[in-house]
Motif scaffolding. Structure first.
Motif, PDB file in Angstrom:
ATOM      1  N   LYS A  15      -8.533  -3.277   9.138  1.00  0.00           N
ATOM      2  CA  LYS A  15      -9.427  -4.085   8.308  1.00  0.00           C
ATOM      3  C   LYS A  15      -9.448  -3.578   6.869  1.00  0.00           C
ATOM      4  CE  LYS A  15     -12.539  -5.578  11.966  1.00  0.00           C
ATOM      5  NZ  LYS A  15     -13.881  -5.439  12.542  1.00  0.00           N
ATOM      6  N   ARG A  16      -9.471  -2.265   6.710  1.00  0.00           N
ATOM      7  CA  ARG A  16      -9.484  -1.681   5.372  1.00  0.00           C
ATOM      8  C   ARG A  16      -8.204  -2.031   4.613  1.00  0.00           C
ATOM      9  NH1 ARG A  16     -10.252   4.009   6.164  1.00  0.00           N
ATOM     10  NH2 ARG A  16     -12.348   3.398   6.750  1.00  0.00           N
ATOM     11  N   ALA A  17      -7.059  -1.935   5.292  1.00  0.00           N
ATOM     12  CA  ALA A  17      -5.780  -2.251   4.645  1.00  0.00           C
ATOM     13  C   ALA A  17      -5.718  -3.720   4.250  1.00  0.00           C
ATOM     14  CB  ALA A  17      -4.618  -1.895   5.573  1.00  0.00           C
ATOM     15  N   GLY A  76      -8.299  -5.663   3.653  1.00  0.00           N
ATOM     16  CA  GLY A  76      -9.260  -5.845   2.566  1.00  0.00           C
ATOM     17  C   GLY A  76      -8.702  -5.419   1.223  1.00  0.00           C
ATOM     18  N   GLU A  77      -7.984  -4.300   1.210  1.00  0.00           N
ATOM     19  CA  GLU A  77      -7.396  -3.826  -0.042  1.00  0.00           C
ATOM     20  C   GLU A  77      -6.318  -4.778  -0.557  1.00  0.00           C
ATOM     21  OE1 GLU A  77      -6.115   0.138   0.854  1.00  0.00           O
ATOM     22  OE2 GLU A  77      -8.174   0.906   0.885  1.00  0.00           O
ATOM     23  N   SER A  78      -5.521  -5.338   0.337  1.00  0.00           N
ATOM     24  CA  SER A  78      -4.486  -6.272  -0.106  1.00  0.00           C
ATOM     25  C   SER A  78      -5.105  -7.573  -0.607  1.00  0.00           C
ATOM     26  CB  SER A  78      -3.477  -6.544   1.009  1.00  0.00           C
ATOM     27  OG  SER A  78      -4.073  -7.241   2.075  1.00  0.00           O
ATOM     28  N   ILE A  85      -8.070  -7.794  -2.132  1.00  0.00           N
ATOM     29  CA  ILE A  85      -8.599  -7.499  -3.475  1.00  0.00           C
ATOM     30  C   ILE A  85      -7.483  -7.588  -4.501  1.00  0.00           C
ATOM     31  CG2 ILE A  85      -9.531  -5.642  -4.912  1.00  0.00           C
ATOM     32  CD1 ILE A  85     -11.180  -4.792  -2.418  1.00  0.00           C
ATOM     33  N   ASP A  86      -6.308  -7.087  -4.137  1.00  0.00           N
ATOM     34  CA  ASP A  86      -5.160  -7.131  -5.041  1.00  0.00           C
ATOM     35  C   ASP A  86      -4.677  -8.551  -5.297  1.00  0.00           C
ATOM     36  OD1 ASP A  86      -5.250  -4.392  -5.179  1.00  0.00           O
ATOM     37  OD2 ASP A  86      -3.654  -4.086  -3.703  1.00  0.00           O
ATOM     38  N   SER A  87      -4.958  -9.487  -4.369  1.00  0.00           N
ATOM     39  CA  SER A  87      -4.482 -10.866  -4.532  1.00  0.00           C
ATOM     40  C   SER A  87      -5.247 -11.606  -5.620  1.00  0.00           C
ATOM     41  CB  SER A  87      -4.593 -11.634  -3.212  1.00  0.00           C
ATOM     42  OG  SER A  87      -5.951 -11.978  -2.944  1.00  0.00           O
ATOM     43  N   GLY A 136     -10.779 -10.907   5.215  1.00  0.00           N
ATOM     44  CA  GLY A 136      -9.655 -10.413   6.013  1.00  0.00           C
ATOM     45  C   GLY A 136      -9.168 -11.457   6.988  1.00  0.00           C
TER      46      GLY A 136
END
Length: 101
Positions: A20-22, A24-26, A28-30, A37
């Motif tokens: 989920k964290r990974a 979520g980070e991707s 945010i980058d989008s 998620g």
């Protein structure tokens, strides 16, 4: 005294949190606002499934084991954000094919 063995449920929960964290980070980058998620997972599902078959709302319901009303809300927000389009199909007016933009 033997080392304490970790429970499999605990390990699954830790792995779930990392995934989920990974995601979520991707997201945010989008740079897409209001994206979750689950939206990312739906995009991935549509992308991979559409390579060999049309994708419909029911496919999302079954794949992610979520209610029709929940999927409707997810798809409406994704369409509003310009992530997907829903297109009518000739063989059944009730169906709308999902396509990535």
């Amino acid at each position: 005294m033997q080392p304490k063995e970790k429970e499999i449920g605990f390990e699954i929960k830790v792995l779930s949190n990392l995934i989920k964290r990974a995601i979520g980070e991707s997201i945010i980058d989008s740079g897409v606002e209001d994206m979750t998620g689950l939206h990312g997972m739906v995009i991935g599902f549509i992308y991979h499934r559409s390579k060999f078959a049309d994708v419909y709302q029911r496919d999302i319901e079954v794949e992610f084991n979520i209610r029709r009303s929940t999927v409707t809300g997810i798809l409406q927000l994704m369409e509003k954000n310009g992530l997907i389009t829903r297109e009518h199909v000739k063989h059944d007016a009730r169906l709308k094919k999902l396509k990535l933009t």
